[in-house]
Design a protein around this motif. Structure first.
Motif, mmCIF file in Angstrom:
data_model
loop_
_atom_site.group_PDB
_atom_site.id
_atom_site.type_symbol
_atom_site.label_atom_id
_atom_site.label_comp_id
_atom_site.label_asym_id
_atom_site.label_seq_id
_atom_site.Cartn_x
_atom_site.Cartn_y
_atom_site.Cartn_z
ATOM 1 N N UNK A 94 0.873 -1.181 0.000
ATOM 2 C CA UNK A 94 0.000 0.000 0.000
ATOM 3 C C UNK A 94 0.908 1.227 0.000
ATOM 4 N N UNK A 95 0.717 2.136 -0.928
ATOM 5 C CA UNK A 95 1.633 3.274 -0.967
ATOM 6 C C UNK A 95 1.115 4.441 -1.774
ATOM 7 N N UNK A 96 1.935 5.489 -1.821
ATOM 8 C CA UNK A 96 1.622 6.693 -2.591
ATOM 9 C C UNK A 96 1.844 6.433 -4.075
ATOM 10 N N UNK A 97 1.010 7.018 -4.891
ATOM 11 C CA UNK A 97 1.175 6.943 -6.339
ATOM 12 C C UNK A 97 1.942 8.169 -6.796
ATOM 13 N N UNK A 98 3.000 7.962 -7.552
ATOM 14 C CA UNK A 98 3.809 9.070 -8.044
ATOM 15 C C UNK A 98 3.959 8.982 -9.556
ATOM 16 N N UNK A 99 4.222 10.117 -10.160
ATOM 17 C CA UNK A 99 4.415 10.200 -11.608
ATOM 18 C C UNK A 99 5.855 10.614 -11.870
ATOM 19 N N UNK A 100 6.592 9.804 -12.614
ATOM 20 C CA UNK A 100 7.991 10.099 -12.926
ATOM 21 C C UNK A 100 8.056 11.100 -14.066
ATOM 22 N N UNK A 101 8.812 12.176 -13.840
ATOM 23 C CA UNK A 101 8.957 13.204 -14.869
ATOM 24 C C UNK A 101 10.312 13.884 -14.720
ATOM 25 N N UNK A 102 11.169 13.705 -15.711
ATOM 26 C CA UNK A 102 12.501 14.326 -15.720
ATOM 27 C C UNK A 102 13.282 14.005 -14.454
ATOM 28 N N UNK A 103 13.190 12.778 -14.010
ATOM 29 C CA UNK A 103 13.935 12.364 -12.831
ATOM 30 C C UNK A 103 13.259 12.689 -11.517
ATOM 31 N N UNK A 104 12.124 13.370 -11.564
ATOM 32 C CA UNK A 104 11.383 13.715 -10.349
ATOM 33 C C UNK A 104 10.177 12.802 -10.216
ATOM 34 N N UNK A 105 9.803 12.543 -8.962
ATOM 35 C CA UNK A 105 8.604 11.740 -8.687
ATOM 36 C C UNK A 105 7.542 12.658 -8.091
ATOM 37 N N UNK A 106 6.536 12.970 -8.894
ATOM 38 C CA UNK A 106 5.484 13.894 -8.480
ATOM 39 C C UNK A 106 4.345 13.112 -7.818
ATOM 40 N N UNK A 107 3.998 13.447 -6.568
ATOM 41 C CA UNK A 107 2.917 12.723 -5.881
ATOM 42 C C UNK A 107 1.567 13.043 -6.505
ATOM 43 N N UNK A 108 0.717 12.032 -6.599
ATOM 44 C CA UNK A 108 -0.636 12.184 -7.120
ATOM 45 C C UNK A 108 -1.640 11.899 -6.014
ATOM 46 N N UNK A 109 -2.834 12.472 -6.095
ATOM 47 C CA UNK A 109 -3.844 12.296 -5.021
ATOM 48 C C UNK A 109 -4.534 10.947 -5.079
ATOM 49 N N UNK A 110 -3.747 9.876 -5.134
ATOM 50 C CA UNK A 110 -4.273 8.525 -5.205
ATOM 51 C C UNK A 110 -3.466 7.624 -4.277
ATOM 52 N N UNK A 111 -4.117 6.567 -3.793
ATOM 53 C CA UNK A 111 -3.440 5.515 -3.026
ATOM 54 C C UNK A 111 -3.354 4.278 -3.909
#
Length: 220
Positions: A94-111
C-alpha cells in the motif's frame, strides 16, 4: 483491531466556505441594489443570516456516506453503485502513487494497492465498480505514458484490453473481468500498483489513510 467504518461527506468544509462566501456576496449586492435606504450594517446582518440558513440547509441535506469498512480480516469499499473487498493477507503493498517526470517523482492524489493474487478480487468485484475503475483510473495510465520518454505500450492498445486473462492459479477471466485484470497488469508494470483509491472517497489526508491501512494490515 476493531471494525472501523469510514464515512465521507459529499460536501467538504472547503465547499461550505465557498458557498457561504458566494451566497453572502450575492445577497449583499442584491440587497444593496434593491434597497439602498437600509444601513450597511443591516444589509450585512441580513446577508450573514441568509448565509447561515444556507449552511444549515446544506448540512441537513448532506448526510455522510460510508466509503470503507476495515476489519481485522479485510478491507471493503462501498459506494452507491457497488463495491470491492480484499483480505489484508492478499495485499502485498500500500503506498503513494507518483508520476515520474525528468527524474522527479510527483505525488498524485491517489493511493496504490498491489495484490498478491488477482483471483478473489476479480471474481467478487461488482461489475459496475469494475467498469468505473476502468474509466476513472485510466487517467493515471494516460499521464504515465505521456510523461514517458520511451513508452513500452501504445495507449489505445492497453486501455480496454479484453484478451482472456489467465491467473497464476490457472483460472481464466473473460469479458469485463479480463479487461480489469489486464488493466491491473498494465498498472503494475507502469505504476507499480494494481488499482487505486482516489482521495475524494477518504475522510482524511492521503498519507494518514495509508498509515491507517498499513496498521490494519500489520495487525492482520
Amino acid at each position: 483491531m476493531e471494525t472501523l467504518h469510514i464515512h465521507t461527506e459529499k460536501l467538504t468544509t472547503k465547499h461550505f466556505i465557498w458557498i457561504a462566501i458566494i451566497f453572502t456576496t450575492l445577497t449583499f449586492a442584491l440587497l444593496s441594489y434593491f434597497n439602498t435606504q437600509l444601513p450597511i450594517i443591516s444589509l450585512l446582518m441580513i446577508a450573514i443570516s441568509f448565509g447561515c440558513i444556507l449552511l444549515f440547509t446544506a448540512t441537513f441535506f448532506n448526510p455522510s456516506t460510508m466509503s470503507f469498512t476495515l476489519t481485522f480480516m479485510h478491507c471493503q469499499f462501498h459506494s452507491h453503485y457497488g463495491g470491492w473487498s480484499t483480505t489484508w493477507h492478499n495485499i502485498q503493498h500500500i503506498g503513494n502513487v507518483t508520476l515520474s517526470s525528468d527524474g522527479w517523482h510527483l505525488p498524485l492524489p491517489w493511493i496504490g494497492i498491489r495484490l498478491k493474487s488477482y483471483d478473489d478480487f476479480i471474481r467478487t468485484i461488482c461489475p459496475r465498480v469494475a467498469s468505473r475503475l476502468l474509466l476513472e483510473q485510466r487517467i493515471l495510465l494516460v499521464m504515465e505514458l505521456k510523461h514517458s520518454a520511451h513508452p513500452t505500450h501504445q495507449l489505445e492498445d492497453i486501455l480496454f484490453d479484453d484478451d482472456p486473462f489467465i491467473t497464476s492459479s490457472g483460472e481464466q477471466f473473460q469479458g469485463l473481468q479480463a479487461m480489469l485484470a489486464n488493466r491491473m497488469r498494465y498498472n503494475r508494470e507502469l505504476l507499480g500498483f494494481d488499482f487505486f483509491i482516489a482521495d475524494d472517497v477518504l475522510d482524511r489526508p492521503v498519507n494518514d489513510f495509508i498509515g491507517l491501512l498499513r496498521r490494519y494490515k500489520a495487525a492482520a
